[in-house]
Design a protein around this motif. Structure first.
Motif, PDB file in Angstrom:
ATOM      1  N   LYS A 182       0.842  -1.189   0.000  1.00  0.00           N
ATOM      2  CA  LYS A 182       0.000   0.000   0.000  1.00  0.00           C
ATOM      3  C   LYS A 182       0.889   1.255   0.000  1.00  0.00           C
ATOM      4  N   PRO A 183       0.395   2.353  -0.570  1.00  0.00           N
ATOM      5  CA  PRO A 183       1.224   3.553  -0.696  1.00  0.00           C
ATOM      6  C   PRO A 183       1.348   4.331   0.595  1.00  0.00           C
ATOM      7  N   LEU A 184       2.359   5.164   0.637  1.00  0.00           N
ATOM      8  CA  LEU A 184       2.523   6.110   1.730  1.00  0.00           C
ATOM      9  C   LEU A 184       1.227   6.912   1.879  1.00  0.00           C
ATOM     10  N   GLY A 185       0.744   6.998   3.114  1.00  0.00           N
ATOM     11  CA  GLY A 185      -0.510   7.695   3.375  1.00  0.00           C
ATOM     12  C   GLY A 185      -1.659   6.775   3.711  1.00  0.00           C
ATOM     13  N   TRP A 186      -1.507   5.496   3.382  1.00  0.00           N
ATOM     14  CA  TRP A 186      -2.544   4.500   3.699  1.00  0.00           C
ATOM     15  C   TRP A 186      -2.285   3.925   5.087  1.00  0.00           C
ATOM     16  N   ILE A 187      -3.340   3.699   5.858  1.00  0.00           N
ATOM     17  CA  ILE A 187      -3.236   3.048   7.163  1.00  0.00           C
ATOM     18  C   ILE A 187      -4.366   2.036   7.286  1.00  0.00           C
ATOM     19  N   GLY A 188      -4.024   0.824   7.671  1.00  0.00           N
ATOM     20  CA  GLY A 188      -5.019  -0.235   7.846  1.00  0.00           C
ATOM     21  C   GLY A 188      -5.200  -0.585   9.305  1.00  0.00           C
ATOM     22  N   VAL A 189      -6.421  -0.378   9.807  1.00  0.00           N
ATOM     23  CA  VAL A 189      -6.743  -0.698  11.204  1.00  0.00           C
ATOM     24  C   VAL A 189      -8.099  -1.393  11.205  1.00  0.00           C
ATOM     25  N   SER A 190      -8.101  -2.722  11.251  1.00  0.00           N
ATOM     26  CA  SER A 190      -9.330  -3.503  11.114  1.00  0.00           C
ATOM     27  C   SER A 190      -9.605  -4.302  12.373  1.00  0.00           C
ATOM     28  N   THR A 191     -10.878  -4.512  12.665  1.00  0.00           N
ATOM     29  CA  THR A 191     -11.258  -5.365  13.790  1.00  0.00           C
ATOM     30  C   THR A 191     -11.278  -6.822  13.351  1.00  0.00           C
ATOM     31  N   GLY A 192     -11.216  -7.715  14.331  1.00  0.00           N
ATOM     32  CA  GLY A 192     -11.296  -9.143  14.039  1.00  0.00           C
ATOM     33  C   GLY A 192     -10.002  -9.692  13.479  1.00  0.00           C
ATOM     34  N   PRO A 193     -10.065 -10.830  12.770  1.00  0.00           N
ATOM     35  CA  PRO A 193      -8.845 -11.435  12.221  1.00  0.00           C
ATOM     36  C   PRO A 193      -8.260 -10.580  11.111  1.00  0.00           C
ATOM     37  N   GLN A 247      -7.659  11.540  14.928  1.00  0.00           N
ATOM     38  CA  GLN A 247      -7.278  12.715  15.705  1.00  0.00           C
ATOM     39  C   GLN A 247      -5.869  13.207  15.396  1.00  0.00           C
ATOM     40  N   LEU A 248      -5.050  12.343  14.829  1.00  0.00           N
ATOM     41  CA  LEU A 248      -3.636  12.658  14.682  1.00  0.00           C
ATOM     42  C   LEU A 248      -3.339  13.553  13.480  1.00  0.00           C
ATOM     43  N   SER A 249      -4.332  13.795  12.650  1.00  0.00           N
ATOM     44  CA  SER A 249      -4.168  14.663  11.474  1.00  0.00           C
ATOM     45  C   SER A 249      -3.077  14.135  10.542  1.00  0.00           C
ATOM     46  N   LEU A 250      -3.134  12.820  10.272  1.00  0.00           N
ATOM     47  CA  LEU A 250      -2.163  12.206   9.383  1.00  0.00           C
ATOM     48  C   LEU A 250      -2.507  12.404   7.907  1.00  0.00           C
ATOM     49  N   ASP A 251      -3.684  12.967   7.636  1.00  0.00           N
ATOM     50  CA  ASP A 251      -4.136  13.111   6.255  1.00  0.00           C
ATOM     51  C   ASP A 251      -4.039  11.765   5.542  1.00  0.00           C
ATOM     52  N   SER A 252      -4.598  10.755   6.183  1.00  0.00           N
ATOM     53  CA  SER A 252      -4.390   9.385   5.726  1.00  0.00           C
ATOM     54  C   SER A 252      -5.646   8.778   5.126  1.00  0.00           C
ATOM     55  N   VAL A 286       0.890   0.306   8.209  1.00  0.00           N
ATOM     56  CA  VAL A 286       1.180   1.667   7.759  1.00  0.00           C
ATOM     57  C   VAL A 286       1.770   1.594   6.348  1.00  0.00           C
ATOM     58  N   GLY A 287       1.071   2.160   5.379  1.00  0.00           N
ATOM     59  CA  GLY A 287       1.543   2.133   3.998  1.00  0.00           C
ATOM     60  C   GLY A 287       2.910   2.768   3.849  1.00  0.00           C
ATOM     61  N   SER A 288       3.786   2.122   3.041  1.00  0.00           N
ATOM     62  CA  SER A 288       5.173   2.584   2.955  1.00  0.00           C
ATOM     63  C   SER A 288       5.719   2.595   1.537  1.00  0.00           C
ATOM     64  N   ALA A 289       4.898   2.272   0.543  1.00  0.00           N
ATOM     65  CA  ALA A 289       5.387   2.186  -0.832  1.00  0.00           C
ATOM     66  C   ALA A 289       5.349   3.543  -1.518  1.00  0.00           C
ATOM     67  N   ASN A 290       6.247   3.724  -2.483  1.00  0.00           N
ATOM     68  CA  ASN A 290       6.245   4.911  -3.326  1.00  0.00           C
ATOM     69  C   ASN A 290       6.683   4.478  -4.719  1.00  0.00           C
ATOM     70  N   GLN A 339       9.671   8.199   4.548  1.00  0.00           N
ATOM     71  CA  GLN A 339       8.706   9.149   5.107  1.00  0.00           C
ATOM     72  C   GLN A 339       7.632   8.421   5.915  1.00  0.00           C
ATOM     73  N   ALA A 340       7.529   7.105   5.747  1.00  0.00           N
ATOM     74  CA  ALA A 340       6.591   6.325   6.560  1.00  0.00           C
ATOM     75  C   ALA A 340       7.054   6.204   8.004  1.00  0.00           C
ATOM     76  N   LEU A 341       8.350   6.388   8.250  1.00  0.00           N
ATOM     77  CA  LEU A 341       8.893   6.192   9.596  1.00  0.00           C
ATOM     78  C   LEU A 341       8.288   7.148  10.624  1.00  0.00           C
ATOM     79  N   PRO A 342       8.312   8.463  10.412  1.00  0.00           N
ATOM     80  CA  PRO A 342       7.715   9.346  11.423  1.00  0.00           C
ATOM     81  C   PRO A 342       6.210   9.178  11.550  1.00  0.00           C
ATOM     82  N   ARG A 343       5.536   8.840  10.459  1.00  0.00           N
ATOM     83  CA  ARG A 343       4.088   8.606  10.524  1.00  0.00           C
ATOM     84  C   ARG A 343       3.784   7.417  11.428  1.00  0.00           C
ATOM     85  N   ALA A 344       4.550   6.334  11.240  1.00  0.00           N
ATOM     86  CA  ALA A 344       4.330   5.139  12.040  1.00  0.00           C
ATOM     87  C   ALA A 344       4.692   5.376  13.501  1.00  0.00           C
ATOM     88  N   ALA A 345       5.798   6.077  13.733  1.00  0.00           N
ATOM     89  CA  ALA A 345       6.216   6.349  15.111  1.00  0.00           C
ATOM     90  C   ALA A 345       5.203   7.224  15.831  1.00  0.00           C
TER      91      ALA A 345
END
Length: 392
Positions: free
Chosen positions: A169-180, A316-321, A349-353, A372-378
């Motif tokens: 997934k590209p930089l800017g994408w974040i996956g947060v899913s419930t369940g498996p 809330q973090l304003s990641l523009d994600s 946390v998406g990290s591809a470019n 650039q994914a490093l500070p977003r993830a941290a």
């Protein structure tokens, strides 16, 4: 919640320097001596209580807040893979045949950055952070060893969090899913024994290659004909070893592969049919089948309440994600063993470019990610941890 995104960007040079150092000096599972040494050094410099040598090379550190409260575990994996790097990056691996092809160098650097971020807010923390730097995640039993070594005790966490940089997934994408969110993993070895002989006289042999071919084909029907259509499973034969000469039918053929499932009931269905098909077809060709199955780890199952909390933190973090609430993978992760004992959330946390050519898949010799994914993830991990420890 502090302004962790700005603070993480201020630490970007520190994070990137660590990541590139780890990338230049990759170490395989249970061999992360240098990596663990750097981790312990950085943790000790911040005044944390540090324990080393857990599961051989694992490191655990405790950050105590000023006041009592819950215990939050943040876990980061450290091991590399037995792959020859082909990226030609300036920080390419200096160890022949070993590289960080999955992003664990980034995870370790992120983890140390999260420690710095939260240590700077120690006076605001109501509770404890337990940082777990784990060896040998890549199918070698690292999480199991950390648990056996007491990583989940003294103190016992109330919540567990983990992340993965994700190059699909590209930089800017974040996956947060419930369940498996990641699958249970089983690996199998199948030995098919017949009777070898001359390739020009097949009637004098019992050909295990023909039996193996039929078994491989039939195994592909398990998912399509035995697993309920609205359920998921993977059956992959990934290795076939039999014979060396063009005119000799071998006596034995070896198959290897993996089974991936989310649902324990589906897993039992797939394993039962795997055994039935392998044994039955081998016998129908007058061969014998010996089956060996090893269960690597269960599925990673995200707790609903913890996951909803992380989703809110992202907002809330304003990641523009691009926040994806329904992303699941058939890869496996031994963080599942910790999350069987502690409610938790594993997020991506998406990290591809693609424009920079940083989009090779995980475990590929040209794997690399956009730093650039490093500070977003941290920032996200620090904020997720602090949401339990910094009321209001």
């Amino acid at each position: 919640m502090g302004d962790f995104l700005s603070e993480a960007h201020e630490l970007f040079d520190y994070t990137r320097k660590l990541r590139r150092d780890f990338h230049r000096h990759p170490e395989l599972g249970f061999q992360e001596v240098r990596t663990a040494g750097v981790v312990a050094r950085e943790l000790s410099a911040l005044g944390l209580e540090v324990s080393t040598g857990i599961a051989e090379t694992g490191v655990v550190a405790i950050l105590e807040g000023e006041r009592k409260g819950p215990v939050v575990l943040a876990r980061f994996d450290m091991d590399a893979l037995p792959i020859q790097e082909e990226t030609r990056a300036e920080y390419t691996s200096q160890t022949p045949g070993v590289m960080h092809a999955c992003g664990h160098d980034g995870h370790t650097a992120i983890g140390l950055t999260v420690v710095r971020l939260l240590a700077a807010h120690r006076a605001d923390l109501e509770g404890t952070v337990k940082f777990v730097f784990q060896p040998a995640e890549e199918g070698l039993g690292g999480a199991e060893g950390m648990i056996a070594g007491g990583a989940l005790e003294n103190p016992k966490p109330n919540v567990a969090l983990a992340l993965h940089l994700w190059n699909e997934k590209p930089l800017g994408w974040i996956g947060v899913s419930t369940g498996p969110v990641m699958a249970a993993a089983d690996i199998f070895h199948l030995l098919i024994t017949g009777k070898g002989g001359h390739g020009g006289a097949p009637h004098m042999t019992v050909d295990p290659i023909v039996a193996a071919a039929q078994i491989i084909t039939a195994l592909q029907t398990i998912v399509s004909r035995n697993v309920p259509p609205l359920k998921s499973a993977v059956m992959s034969v990934t290795a076939l070893d039999g014979g060396e000469a063009y005119n000799v039918i071998p006596p034995v053929v070896k198959l290897k592969g993996t089974i991936r499932t989310f649902d324990p009931e589906v897993r039992e269905i797939v394993l039962a049919r795997f055994r039935q098909i392998s044994t039955g077809l081998a016998q129908s060709f007058n061969c014998q089948a010996e089956i060996f199955v090893e269960h690597l780890c269960p599925a990673v199952v995200n707790d609903e309440n913890v996951t909803h909390n992380v989703q809110e933190v992202v907002r809330q973090l304003s990641l523009d994600s691009d926040l994806d609430l329904n992303h699941r993978l058939m890869v496996s992760e031994d963080m599942s063993l910790m999350m069987q004992k502690i409610p938790g959330c594993y997020f991506l946390v998406g990290s591809a470019n693609a424009e920079k050519g940083l989009n090779a898949g995980h475990h590929h010799p040209r794997f690399d990610f956009d730093e650039q994914a490093l500070p977003r993830a941290a920032a996200l991990m620090a904020a997720a941890v602090s949401s339990y420890l910094m009321p209001g």
